[in-house]
Design an enzyme around this catalytic site. Structure first.
Site, short mmCIF file in Angstrom:
data_model
loop_
_atom_site.label_atom_id
_atom_site.label_comp_id
_atom_site.label_asym_id
_atom_site.label_seq_id
_atom_site.Cartn_x
_atom_site.Cartn_y
_atom_site.Cartn_z
N TYR A 120 0.84 -1.21 0.00
CA TYR A 120 0.00 0.00 0.00
C TYR A 120 0.87 1.26 0.00
CZ TYR A 120 -3.98 3.02 1.03
OH TYR A 120 -4.95 4.00 0.97
N LYS A 174 1.20 3.96 -3.06
CA LYS A 174 0.72 5.34 -2.88
C LYS A 174 1.87 6.35 -3.00
CE LYS A 174 -3.68 4.48 -2.26
NZ LYS A 174 -4.71 4.96 -3.21
#
Ligand SMILES: NC(=O)c1ccc[n+]([C@@H]2O[C@H](COP(=O)([O-])OP(=O)(O)OC[C@H]3O[C@@H](n4cnc5c(N)ncnc54)[C@H](O)[C@@H]3O)[C@@H](O)[C@H]2O)c1
Length: 281
Positions: A182, A186
């Site tokens: 994640y 990002k």
């Protein structure tokens, strides 16, 4: 039958009042064409409401056909003056993405704003993160964001204007354990945003990233439900002592998409209730 219809109408009325009360009026967004990915729920859904309140026309894309149909139905009932198109597709399908963006461009004649929002969580201890889970997170959170931005960017560069807002996360700017895929995806979205911003600014485009902290949506609900996240600890750790609400991120998107933010470009704007500023215990 009548009761069911009445109940549905009441729900739509309540929803409309709720939405209208929340969003400020950015008058320059009226009549703009806004393409939103992940519009079926959470932050993307709130974005659809926010831009509809301001009179924008919408092209909505989501992988979940049922959610998308419901959003379209409610928007039609509440905002009959705006045009709402929907596309059921995964942002990981570059061909389907290009077809959807081209179809929206053809229907509306332009795309003014892309809210590149669809994404998934991927919380797992790094030693247990299977290659397939890593690839899935990167494919949706990074590759999909690139396909959508590139497809919209092609039209925007040609028309000499446009705004792209990529949804990153505060976890694209600060780290946390068990979020390798994640955080990496990002952080890459933040850098992708900067590259597109500096490359396309001379052509009249602005590209920024939204970097929310914890926001109360299905994504967070699911992490709490499956025991991957402790809600009480989360609230306690947040200086604002609460989670963010989808409408707060949608309001940030309204501002960044509007002419009021004309000189903001290539930035990741963090909205996290103070989470990433806090480093005491
Ligand atoms: N909720 C948070 O705390 C939080 C915090 C920071 C960043 N974000 C980011 O905000 C964005 C929206 O998250 P949310 O909390 O609203 O999540 P959500 O799960 O409520 O909504 C995500 C939507 O995206 C759709 N979607 C998922 N995969 C897709 C795909 N491959 N193609 C097309 N659509 C797809 C889902 O069907 C859903 O409608 C994500 O990028 C997420 O990473 C969320």
């Amino acid at each position: 039958m009548t009761n069911a219809v009445n109940t549905e109408a009441q729900e739509i009325d309540a929803h409309a009042l709720h939405a209208i009360a929340q969003y400020k009026n950015f008058s320059d967004l009226a009549g703009k064409v806004v393409f939103i990915t992940g519009a079926g729920s959470g932050i993307g859904r709130a974005m659809a409401d926010a831009f509809a309140v301001n009179g924008a026309h919408l092209a909505l894309l989501d992988i979940n056909a049922d959610l998308l149909a419901q959003v379209q139905r409610e928007l039609h009932a509440t905002f009959p003056q705006i045009d709402v198109m929907t596309f059921v597709a995964s942002i990981t399908d570059d061909v389907a993405v290009a077809q959807a963006v081209d179809a929206a461009q053809q229907h509306f004649g332009c795309i003014d704003v892309l809210l590149n929002n669809a994404g998934i969580s991927a919380n797992r201890p790094t030693l247990e993160l299977a290659p397939a889970d890593w690839r899935r997170a990167i494919d949706i959170n990074l590759n999909g964001v690139f396909y959508c931005a590139q497809a919209a960017g092609r039209h925007m560069v040609q028309q000499g204007s446009g705004v792209i807002l990529n949804t990153a996360s505060m976890y694209g700017t600060v780290a946390a354990p068990e979020r390798a895929a994640y955080c990496a995806s990002k952080a890459a979205v933040v850098m992708l945003t900067k590259v597109m911003a500096v490359e396309w600014a001379p052509a009249g485009l602005r590209v920024n990233a939204l970097a929310p902290g914890y926001v109360q949506t299905a994504l967070v609900d699911e992490l709490v439900r499956t025991g991957r996240m402790d809600l009480d600890a989360l609230v306690k750790r947040t200086p604002a002592r609460r989670l963010g609400q989808p409408h707060e991120i949608a309001t940030l998107a309204l501002f960044l998409a509007s002419g009021s933010a004309a000189y903001i470009n290539g930035q990741a704007i963090v909205a996290d209730g103070g989470w990433s500023a806090y480093s005491y215990i």
